[in-house]
Write a protein that holds these residues in place. Structure first.
Motif, short mmCIF file in Angstrom:
data_model
loop_
_atom_site.label_atom_id
_atom_site.label_comp_id
_atom_site.label_asym_id
_atom_site.label_seq_id
_atom_site.Cartn_x
_atom_site.Cartn_y
_atom_site.Cartn_z
N ALA A 189 17.86 -6.85 16.31
CA ALA A 189 18.04 -8.23 15.85
C ALA A 189 19.50 -8.66 15.99
CB ALA A 189 17.58 -8.36 14.40
N ARG A 190 20.43 -7.78 15.64
CA ARG A 190 21.86 -8.11 15.78
C ARG A 190 22.25 -8.27 17.24
NH1 ARG A 190 22.41 -3.61 12.11
NH2 ARG A 190 22.13 -4.41 10.03
N LEU A 191 21.73 -7.41 18.09
CA LEU A 191 22.03 -7.53 19.53
C LEU A 191 21.45 -8.82 20.10
CD1 LEU A 191 21.47 -3.81 20.57
CD2 LEU A 191 23.65 -5.05 20.55
N ASP A 192 20.28 -9.24 19.60
CA ASP A 192 19.69 -10.51 20.05
C ASP A 192 20.58 -11.68 19.66
OD1 ASP A 192 17.51 -9.27 21.21
OD2 ASP A 192 16.16 -9.64 19.52
N ALA A 213 24.93 -27.31 29.74
CA ALA A 213 23.52 -26.94 29.68
C ALA A 213 23.24 -26.28 28.35
CB ALA A 213 23.17 -25.98 30.83
N SER A 214 22.06 -26.54 27.80
CA SER A 214 21.73 -25.92 26.52
C SER A 214 21.43 -24.44 26.71
CB SER A 214 20.51 -26.62 25.91
OG SER A 214 19.37 -26.35 26.68
N ALA A 215 21.56 -23.70 25.64
CA ALA A 215 21.29 -22.27 25.69
C ALA A 215 19.82 -22.01 25.99
CB ALA A 215 21.67 -21.60 24.37
N GLU A 216 18.95 -22.95 25.60
CA GLU A 216 17.51 -22.77 25.87
C GLU A 216 17.23 -22.81 27.38
OE1 GLU A 216 18.58 -25.10 23.49
OE2 GLU A 216 18.23 -23.63 21.91
N ALA A 217 18.11 -23.46 28.14
CA ALA A 217 17.90 -23.56 29.58
C ALA A 217 18.19 -22.25 30.28
CB ALA A 217 18.77 -24.67 30.16
N GLN A 258 24.52 -15.85 21.32
CA GLN A 258 25.83 -16.49 21.20
C GLN A 258 26.60 -16.46 22.52
OE1 GLN A 258 27.77 -14.52 17.93
NE2 GLN A 258 26.67 -15.72 16.40
N VAL A 259 26.55 -15.35 23.21
CA VAL A 259 27.27 -15.25 24.49
C VAL A 259 26.64 -16.18 25.52
CG1 VAL A 259 27.81 -13.70 26.40
CG2 VAL A 259 28.14 -12.93 24.06
#
Length: 76
Positions: free
Chosen positions: A44-47, A64-68, A52-53
């Motif tokens: 979970a922490r690695l996710d 661009a959004s992170a979701e993209a 974030q990165v």
């Protein structure tokens, strides 16, 4: 650790991004053959760190959004 927390708070108050979430993975942590962390708490922490990165990289790329950003999900 208080110095790092203070530095992060200062950067965030200036609308900056000091560092992504810090993740410590002990040397004995096992990983599946697929590369996924077997420990759910560490995974979970690695996710969070990965999100974030990738979000920062997406912002640097031009908004661009992170979701993209397509991230392959590892299965255990």
């Amino acid at each position: 650790m208080p110095a790092l927390a203070a530095l992060r708070t200062c950067a965030q108050s200036l609308r900056g991004w000091a560092v992504p979430m810090g993740v410590v993975v002990p040397a004995g942590t096992e990983f599946a053959a697929s590369g996924a962390c077997a420990d759910l708490a560490h995974r979970a922490r690695l996710d969070i760190l990965t999100d974030q990165v990738l979000e920062f990289a997406a912002m640097r790329r031009g908004g661009a959004s992170a979701e993209a950003v397509q991230v392959p999900q590892l299965s255990v």
